[in-house]
Design an enzyme around this catalytic site. Structure first.
Site, PDB file in Angstrom:
ATOM      1  N   LYS A 118       0.833  -1.205   0.000  1.00 46.01           N
ATOM      2  CA  LYS A 118       0.000   0.000   0.000  1.00 46.01           C
ATOM      3  C   LYS A 118       0.867   1.255   0.000  1.00 46.01           C
ATOM      4  O   LYS A 118       0.670   2.169  -0.813  1.00 46.01           O
ATOM      5  CB  LYS A 118      -0.908  -0.013   1.231  1.00 46.01           C
ATOM      6  CG  LYS A 118      -1.635   1.304   1.489  1.00 46.01           C
ATOM      7  CD  LYS A 118      -2.325   1.272   2.843  1.00 46.01           C
ATOM      8  CE  LYS A 118      -2.706   2.672   3.277  1.00 46.01           C
ATOM      9  NZ  LYS A 118      -3.262   2.702   4.641  1.00 46.01           N
ATOM     10  N   ASP A 136      -6.456   0.421   0.531  1.00 45.01           N
ATOM     11  CA  ASP A 136      -6.587   0.731   1.959  1.00 45.01           C
ATOM     12  C   ASP A 136      -7.961   0.250   2.413  1.00 45.01           C
ATOM     13  O   ASP A 136      -8.677  -0.426   1.672  1.00 45.01           O
ATOM     14  CB  ASP A 136      -6.381   2.224   2.227  1.00 45.01           C
ATOM     15  CG  ASP A 136      -7.584   3.063   1.805  1.00 45.01           C
ATOM     16  OD1 ASP A 136      -8.398   2.585   0.983  1.00 45.01           O
ATOM     17  OD2 ASP A 136      -7.722   4.191   2.313  1.00 45.01           O
TER      18      ASP A 136
END
Length: 211
Positions: A118, A136
């Site tokens: 991420k 996310d």
């Protein structure tokens, strides 16, 4: 694929100029801000980073930081002991292996302490203009509700979205899905009545939506 066309059309209308909301002026700053954003709001991080960016101007500065001092400087972002360890460790590796520069590949980025896919995706997409899907909690929730993925695993969700979304749109759509999750498709109180994605939303049909 009509569903995907509708999705992109609505997201482009809702968020025509999506950008990362963490404030930064160079890759190192965005890397530090993204590490701090774990389990913390962007708003809180943006209150902490001006002091950090003024004091620590290079990876070498962070690598030499006093852990006890840095802990207090980032304390309000939560999990400050672990974040301090990751920031210092990450920047030591940057100095030792990369000459203090931020690498430009996913494989190299995820080798840095405190950096997951991420975080790496945020850096690649926003600093270097390289296609990257960032998953996310908001992207995961919206993707699941829309039926774009059946997985709970971020890596698998990334793969599912990557197969559906054209590569050149990965970064943009990731931002848009995140913003849609923050503003419309909220976890506990989704604003379904206002959502233009209702016609393609499995979650909306599941809860009996008809308007």
């Amino acid at each position: 694929m009509k569903k995907l066309d509708h999705l992109i059309k609505v997201l482009d209308r809702e968020f025509p100029d999506p950008k990362v909301e963490l404030h930064s002026s160079k890759p190192l700053e965005l890397l530090i801000a993204t590490i701090l954003s774990a389990q913390c709001t962007d708003e809180r991080v943006n209150k902490v980073t001006p002091h950090l960016f003024k004091k620590y101007k290079s990876a070498k500065d962070y690598a030499k930081a006093d852990p006890a001092v840095l802990e207090q400087e980032i304390r309000s972002t939560g999990f400050y002991k672990n974040k301090t360890k990751n920031i210092i460790g990450c920047c030591r590796v940057l100095v030792e292996k990369h000459g203090g520069k931020i690498p430009r590949t996913m494989d190299e980025l995820v080798e840095l302490p405190g950096v997951w896919r991420k975080t790496a995706g945020v850096i690649l997409g926003n600093c270097f203009g390289l296609p990257a899907i960032v998953v996310d909690t908001h992207v995961r929730r919206v993707s699941q509700r829309l039926g774009l993925t059946r997985s709970d695993d971020p890596d698998e969700i990334e793969k599912d979205l990557g197969r559906l979304i054209p590569g050149k749109k990965w970064t943009r759509v990731s931002h848009q899905l995140l913003l849609h999750g923050r503003t419309i498709c909220k976890a506990k109180t989704p604003r379904c009545s206002e959502c233009e994605l209702k016609p393609i939303c499995g979650y909306y049909k599941q809860i009996g939506g008809n308007g």
